[in-house]
Motif scaffolding. Sequence first.
Motif, PDB file in Angstrom:
ATOM      1  N   ALA A 230       0.833  -1.205   0.000  1.00 46.52           N
ATOM      2  CA  ALA A 230       0.000   0.000   0.000  1.00 46.52           C
ATOM      3  C   ALA A 230       0.863   1.248   0.000  1.00 46.52           C
ATOM      4  O   ALA A 230       1.942   1.272   0.598  1.00 46.52           O
ATOM      5  CB  ALA A 230      -0.936   0.022   1.213  1.00 46.52           C
ATOM      6  N   LEU A 231       0.369   2.269  -0.673  1.00 47.54           N
ATOM      7  CA  LEU A 231       0.943   3.608  -0.594  1.00 47.54           C
ATOM      8  C   LEU A 231       0.171   4.385   0.468  1.00 47.54           C
ATOM      9  O   LEU A 231      -1.063   4.363   0.501  1.00 47.54           O
ATOM     10  CB  LEU A 231       0.840   4.317  -1.947  1.00 47.54           C
ATOM     11  N   TRP A 232       0.916   5.074   1.357  1.00 48.65           N
ATOM     12  CA  TRP A 232       0.310   5.795   2.477  1.00 48.65           C
ATOM     13  C   TRP A 232       0.651   7.283   2.400  1.00 48.65           C
ATOM     14  O   TRP A 232       1.728   7.665   1.949  1.00 48.65           O
ATOM     15  CB  TRP A 232       0.857   5.263   3.810  1.00 48.65           C
ATOM     16  N   PHE A 233      -0.281   8.084   2.870  1.00 50.51           N
ATOM     17  CA  PHE A 233      -0.004   9.504   3.046  1.00 50.51           C
ATOM     18  C   PHE A 233      -0.842  10.003   4.215  1.00 50.51           C
ATOM     19  O   PHE A 233      -2.031   9.691   4.319  1.00 50.51           O
ATOM     20  CB  PHE A 233      -0.367  10.305   1.787  1.00 50.51           C
ATOM     21  N   VAL A 234      -0.214  10.738   5.125  1.00 52.37           N
ATOM     22  CA  VAL A 234      -0.929  11.321   6.263  1.00 52.37           C
ATOM     23  C   VAL A 234      -1.150  12.800   5.979  1.00 52.37           C
ATOM     24  O   VAL A 234      -0.191  13.565   5.857  1.00 52.37           O
ATOM     25  CB  VAL A 234      -0.151  11.137   7.574  1.00 52.37           C
ATOM     26  N   ALA A 235      -2.420  13.186   5.882  1.00 49.21           N
ATOM     27  CA  ALA A 235      -2.789  14.552   5.494  1.00 49.21           C
ATOM     28  C   ALA A 235      -3.515  15.252   6.626  1.00 49.21           C
ATOM     29  O   ALA A 235      -4.085  14.614   7.522  1.00 49.21           O
ATOM     30  CB  ALA A 235      -3.694  14.518   4.254  1.00 49.21           C
ATOM     31  N   GLU A 236      -3.500  16.569   6.583  1.00 54.01           N
ATOM     32  CA  GLU A 236      -4.407  17.321   7.445  1.00 54.01           C
ATOM     33  C   GLU A 236      -5.828  17.115   6.938  1.00 54.01           C
ATOM     34  O   GLU A 236      -6.085  17.163   5.730  1.00 54.01           O
ATOM     35  CB  GLU A 236      -4.046  18.807   7.415  1.00 54.01           C
ATOM     36  N   SER A 237      -6.757  16.881   7.840  1.00 49.73           N
ATOM     37  CA  SER A 237      -8.124  16.540   7.430  1.00 49.73           C
ATOM     38  C   SER A 237      -8.825  17.686   6.713  1.00 49.73           C
ATOM     39  O   SER A 237      -9.571  17.482   5.755  1.00 49.73           O
ATOM     40  CB  SER A 237      -8.939  16.103   8.646  1.00 49.73           C
ATOM     41  N   ARG A 238      -8.596  18.927   7.193  1.00 49.72           N
ATOM     42  CA  ARG A 238      -9.188  20.121   6.580  1.00 49.72           C
ATOM     43  C   ARG A 238     -10.684  19.936   6.369  1.00 49.72           C
ATOM     44  O   ARG A 238     -11.426  19.646   7.295  1.00 49.72           O
ATOM     45  CB  ARG A 238      -8.438  20.483   5.298  1.00 49.72           C
TER      46      ARG A 238
ATOM     47  N   THR B  53       4.075  15.405  -4.929  1.00 46.72           N
ATOM     48  CA  THR B  53       5.017  14.513  -5.612  1.00 46.72           C
ATOM     49  C   THR B  53       4.738  13.077  -5.204  1.00 46.72           C
ATOM     50  O   THR B  53       4.187  12.822  -4.115  1.00 46.72           O
ATOM     51  CB  THR B  53       6.481  14.842  -5.258  1.00 46.72           C
ATOM     52  N   THR B  54       5.154  12.133  -6.058  1.00 42.90           N
ATOM     53  CA  THR B  54       4.953  10.722  -5.718  1.00 42.90           C
ATOM     54  C   THR B  54       5.809  10.300  -4.532  1.00 42.90           C
ATOM     55  O   THR B  54       5.493   9.317  -3.858  1.00 42.90           O
ATOM     56  CB  THR B  54       5.285   9.825  -6.929  1.00 42.90           C
ATOM     57  N   ASP B  55       6.879  11.042  -4.248  1.00 43.47           N
ATOM     58  CA  ASP B  55       7.729  10.696  -3.107  1.00 43.47           C
ATOM     59  C   ASP B  55       7.005  10.870  -1.776  1.00 43.47           C
ATOM     60  O   ASP B  55       7.431  10.301  -0.757  1.00 43.47           O
ATOM     61  CB  ASP B  55       8.996  11.552  -3.115  1.00 43.47           C
ATOM     62  N   GLN B  56       5.928  11.668  -1.777  1.00 44.11           N
ATOM     63  CA  GLN B  56       5.158  11.841  -0.546  1.00 44.11           C
ATOM     64  C   GLN B  56       4.335  10.606  -0.208  1.00 44.11           C
ATOM     65  O   GLN B  56       3.895  10.453   0.932  1.00 44.11           O
ATOM     66  CB  GLN B  56       4.235  13.054  -0.664  1.00 44.11           C
ATOM     67  N   LEU B  57       4.122   9.750  -1.196  1.00 47.29           N
ATOM     68  CA  LEU B  57       3.373   8.514  -0.981  1.00 47.29           C
ATOM     69  C   LEU B  57       4.368   7.414  -0.609  1.00 47.29           C
ATOM     70  O   LEU B  57       5.165   6.985  -1.426  1.00 47.29           O
ATOM     71  CB  LEU B  57       2.598   8.133  -2.241  1.00 47.29           C
ATOM     72  N   LEU B  58       4.337   6.984   0.631  1.00 42.97           N
ATOM     73  CA  LEU B  58       5.297   6.004   1.138  1.00 42.97           C
ATOM     74  C   LEU B  58       4.754   4.599   0.941  1.00 42.97           C
ATOM     75  O   LEU B  58       3.588   4.318   1.240  1.00 42.97           O
ATOM     76  CB  LEU B  58       5.582   6.261   2.617  1.00 42.97           C
ATOM     77  N   PHE B  59       5.615   3.718   0.438  1.00 43.54           N
ATOM     78  CA  PHE B  59       5.188   2.349   0.159  1.00 43.54           C
ATOM     79  C   PHE B  59       5.433   1.457   1.364  1.00 43.54           C
ATOM     80  O   PHE B  59       6.510   1.470   1.959  1.00 43.54           O
ATOM     81  CB  PHE B  59       5.935   1.783  -1.049  1.00 43.54           C
ATOM     82  N   ALA B  60       4.433   0.675   1.727  1.00 46.30           N
ATOM     83  CA  ALA B  60       4.548  -0.285   2.829  1.00 46.30           C
ATOM     84  C   ALA B  60       4.302  -1.688   2.294  1.00 46.30           C
ATOM     85  O   ALA B  60       3.198  -1.984   1.831  1.00 46.30           O
ATOM     86  CB  ALA B  60       3.533   0.042   3.925  1.00 46.30           C
TER      87      ALA B  60
END
Length: 326
Positions: free
Chosen positions: A171-179, A256-263
């Motif tokens: 999975a690709l993960w990203f932690v965002a502010e909910s806004r 950027t795609t680098d912000q999506l971390l692969f697990a």
Amino acid sequence: SGTAGAASALYLSRDGHKVTLFERVQDPTAVGAGVMLQPSGMQVLSELGLDDEILQAGVRVERLHATTPKGRTVLDLCYQHLDKKYYGLGLHRGSLFSSLYGAVQDEGINTEVGVDIEHVEKNESKVCTLVASDGRRFGGYDFVVVASGARTELRKALRIPHVAKEYPWGALWFVAESRQFGHVDCLRQYLNGTQKMLGFLPTGKGPFGGPALTSLFWSIRADRLDAFRRQGLDAWKTEVLELAPKSTPILDQIQTTDQLLFAPYFDVVLKRPFQGRVVFLGDAAHATSPQLGQGCNLALVDAATLGRVVADSRTIEEAFELYEKR
């Protein structure tokens, strides 16, 4: 010093045992994305006296809801349909780490950081010696708890019968502010057949406070990761918006795609969870797909179970047999 290791150290130390916690990382810190605690995990944290601070860091999740692109419901689970006292808790993994590891430090449990244990030796008296990758030796232990994750090499080193396979999917993960994103009390998933899975997990405020967070996860085959990064974000964002049209506040934060971390994920099965005086807990014993959010909960339940059987048994051998049965 992950979930199972820190929790079991707390249980055993409070039962009067002299515990040393070994950690491979030199400076353990709060990292990771969102996890979901279930009532089972919350019960363990309550026994450890950590539930109040965990509740402050996380956010209650009342519902798990998954739909197809045409709006057909695949899963709709409300905790209160089972019992009004039940709920899930969306939490940053770093918050769980900070709480458990902070308790370990507060209680004065001996901790050895920057030590990568690669083997366990036993003498005729059944006393265990730990051997680190740099040759250092740490001895005099009556039993050893292995809680070093799905990738641990100690299963091979101890020749314990097991199967450990990497899933083709991660999975690709990203932690965002909910806004302005609306799913504040629901784990929301969007499914297109078996090939596309998108999820949004309310994640609380994170280990260092700040605004409310949401974790995005996107399932992807590991062998397609390089191609995904080469194609850029535009095509992917179009796919996400087709599944979840209201996800713009989250996607706008990904540049950027680098912000999506692969697990990557692993399937781990042990023939039995112990060998001699060495017992395996958490992902080291039974790693599985994360899609049901049970990794941290099983790790916490393992730790609580081990603590109880050691307290209830006359010998280590008896305790480990009872641990396996429970």
